[in-house]
Enzyme design. Sequence first.
Site, short mmCIF file in Angstrom:
data_model
loop_
_atom_site.label_atom_id
_atom_site.label_comp_id
_atom_site.label_asym_id
_atom_site.label_seq_id
_atom_site.Cartn_x
_atom_site.Cartn_y
_atom_site.Cartn_z
N GLY A 1 0.82 -1.21 0.00
CA GLY A 1 0.00 0.00 0.00
C GLY A 1 0.85 1.26 0.00
N GLY B 1 2.42 4.74 1.53
CA GLY B 1 2.93 5.13 2.85
C GLY B 1 4.33 4.58 3.08
N GLY B 2 4.98 5.15 4.09
CA GLY B 2 6.37 4.83 4.35
C GLY B 2 6.63 3.36 4.63
N ILE B 3 5.83 2.75 5.51
CA ILE B 3 6.17 1.39 5.96
C ILE B 3 6.04 0.34 4.86
CG2 ILE B 3 5.67 -0.44 7.62
CD1 ILE B 3 4.87 1.71 9.60
N GLU C 1 -2.46 -2.43 -6.20
CA GLU C 1 -3.02 -1.19 -6.76
C GLU C 1 -1.85 -0.32 -7.26
OE1 GLU C 1 -5.79 0.85 -4.13
OE2 GLU C 1 -4.47 2.57 -4.31
N LEU D 1 -3.00 5.28 10.38
CA LEU D 1 -2.59 6.37 11.26
C LEU D 1 -2.92 6.06 12.72
CD1 LEU D 1 -3.78 9.35 9.01
CD2 LEU D 1 -1.42 8.66 9.44
N GLY E 1 -7.24 1.89 -1.83
CA GLY E 1 -7.56 0.47 -1.97
C GLY E 1 -7.32 -0.31 -0.69
N1 COA Z 1 -2.38 10.98 15.38
C1 COA Z 1 -2.03 12.18 14.85
N2 COA Z 1 -1.17 12.32 13.84
C2 COA Z 1 -0.62 11.21 13.33
C3 COA Z 1 -0.93 9.94 13.81
C4 COA Z 1 -1.84 9.83 14.88
N3 COA Z 1 -2.20 8.67 15.39
N4 COA Z 1 -0.21 9.03 13.11
C5 COA Z 1 0.51 9.70 12.22
N5 COA Z 1 0.26 11.02 12.34
C6 COA Z 1 0.85 12.10 11.55
C7 COA Z 1 2.35 11.97 11.45
O1 COA Z 1 2.98 12.61 12.53
C8 COA Z 1 2.63 12.65 10.13
O2 COA Z 1 2.59 14.05 10.33
P1 COA Z 1 3.74 15.01 9.75
O3 COA Z 1 3.54 14.95 8.26
O4 COA Z 1 3.43 16.32 10.38
O5 COA Z 1 5.04 14.39 10.18
C9 COA Z 1 1.41 12.31 9.28
O6 COA Z 1 0.40 11.95 10.20
C10 COA Z 1 1.64 11.15 8.31
O7 COA Z 1 2.10 10.03 9.01
P2 COA Z 1 3.05 8.95 8.33
O8 COA Z 1 3.19 7.84 9.27
O9 COA Z 1 4.28 9.60 7.81
O10 COA Z 1 2.15 8.53 7.09
P3 COA Z 1 2.52 7.86 5.70
O11 COA Z 1 3.00 8.87 4.75
O12 COA Z 1 3.36 6.65 5.91
O13 COA Z 1 1.06 7.44 5.20
C11 COA Z 1 -1.21 6.70 5.57
C12 COA Z 1 0.26 6.65 6.01
C13 COA Z 1 -2.00 5.81 6.52
C14 COA Z 1 -1.75 8.10 5.60
C15 COA Z 1 -1.35 6.13 4.16
O14 COA Z 1 -0.84 4.87 4.19
C16 COA Z 1 -2.80 6.08 3.69
O15 COA Z 1 -3.31 7.05 3.23
N6 COA Z 1 -3.44 4.88 3.77
C17 COA Z 1 -4.80 4.68 3.30
C18 COA Z 1 -4.82 4.23 1.86
C19 COA Z 1 -4.21 2.89 1.65
O16 COA Z 1 -3.74 2.23 2.54
N7 COA Z 1 -4.23 2.41 0.42
C20 COA Z 1 -3.73 1.07 0.14
C21 COA Z 1 -3.61 0.74 -1.27
S1 COA Z 1 -2.42 1.78 -2.12
#
Ligand code: COA
Length: 437
Positions: free
Chosen positions: A210, A212-214, A233, A308, A331
């Site tokens: 998916g 995101g970073g991880i 996706e 998140l 997705g």
């Molecule tokens: N409460 C408040 N803020 C939070 C948080 C929480 N529990 N967890 C993370 N954050 C903040 C982080 O501090 C970071 O903020 P910053 O930009 O000011 O540093 C921001 O949220 C993003 O966190 P990060 O862990 O860097 O997110 P990411 O870039 O790895 O993306 C998702 C993670 C979940 C947003 C992303 O994976 C997503 O949109 N997922 C849904 C869609 C998906 O999974 N699709 C799958 C098929 S492609």
Amino acid sequence: MSYKDKVISIKEALNLVKTDDMIVTGLGAAEAQLFMNNLHTIADRVKNVTVTNCLPTSNGEFLKPEYRNSFNVDGWFYSPSLRKAHLNGNIAFIPNHLHLAGAKRIFHVKPNIYIGSATMPDKHGYISLSVSNTYEKQMIDAADIVILEINPKYPRTFGDVEMHYSEVDYLVEADYEVPTIPDVPSSEKDLLIGKYIADMINDGDCIQLGIGGIPNAVAAFLKDKKDLGVHTEMMTSTMVDLVKLGVINGSKKTLHRGKIVCTFILGNKSLYEFVDDNPSVLVMDGKYVNDPYTYGKIDNMVSINTTLEIDLTGQCASESIGAVQFSGTGGQADTAIGAQNAQNGRSIMALYSTALVKNKETGEREEISKIVPMLKPGAIVSLSRNDVDFVVTEYGVAALRGTNTRTRVERLINIAHPDFREEIKKQAHEIGLIFDK
Ligand code: COA
């Protein structure tokens, strides 16, 4: 009509936009950069033009508050420009599972203009939609006017993306680079999470990574695997590294054997070079690729996504921070549910146990637990607790499939950050999730 007769300038393309038009753009790097980056120049001529977009990569100039009467956005998936512009009030989110985003939108409203990017025509006159067909072909079929920015720098991909230039109304010649996203180096936490996930993936499995970073970092820990396949996706840069190492070859896939199947491609330059003219990659209709029933046909399918915030019963708030939209469901549910439809399929939700978030009052960053007794008020649940399966943090793996809420509380607390476990347990008791202190 000849190819030449279809070519218009970007100014002529923008002149086609009328007041009240509904415009749909390509996803991510498939957005038409010239058109979108210059849309604001017609602001004094049009009113109430709606742009429907998904993970946009253009500069977002037209989103500035001064153009508010001219343009608004209906977004399927927010990226930084939309997060920022959301505060201007002319953006609204369209709740969606990505595989049905296009079809449901067309049910609601007919697009007047589809604007996207594509390759140059080949010697037979065929262009490729290149880096996305998540909903693009569906929109092309439905739109009154189809405009494509054709660009020699876009990779020619195969799948459901080929179309003859004669099917397009207008072509704009462009020469910009395909938008990239930076490679992010893996952290210590990624290393720990990556190891847990590597232990859960067997040779011959088929993976989805998916956004995101991880999920991206996880690929780095699959280097010792064999015969992995990809049905996903989003096709990412790290997948290419695994192909080059011989780890991904698709030889055991029970659907589209030998092929990497995706709906869109977003990453670094090497990724775009790899997919160019490469018949081992199929960019196919998102409605098909991301349908949970399609995933269900792929034995040993493993989906890897991130979130998140997760509550102690397994509800994943992956697209919002409280009520504030951050990204989109994308997705996530499609792939997590789909993987569990598959024979020996598994869905993994991988997250850091904590986040460093800005305190609104002090401006300082403070560490909070991402595993919480209750989601923040207004948080949007992207993956229901009914559909959550394995959850992984740097502290281990919680297997939640089929478990009751009491077991979930126990297992999720066990993978929370040790500094927060006691407080989470106390709160879980207070809200009646568990009875023992
Ligand atoms: N409460 C408040 N803020 C939070 C948080 C929480 N529990 N967890 C993370 N954050 C903040 C982080 O501090 C970071 O903020 P910053 O930009 O000011 O540093 C921001 O949220 C993003 O966190 P990060 O862990 O860097 O997110 P990411 O870039 O790895 O993306 C998702 C993670 C979940 C947003 C992303 O994976 C997503 O949109 N997922 C849904 C869609 C998906 O999974 N699709 C799958 C098929 S492609």
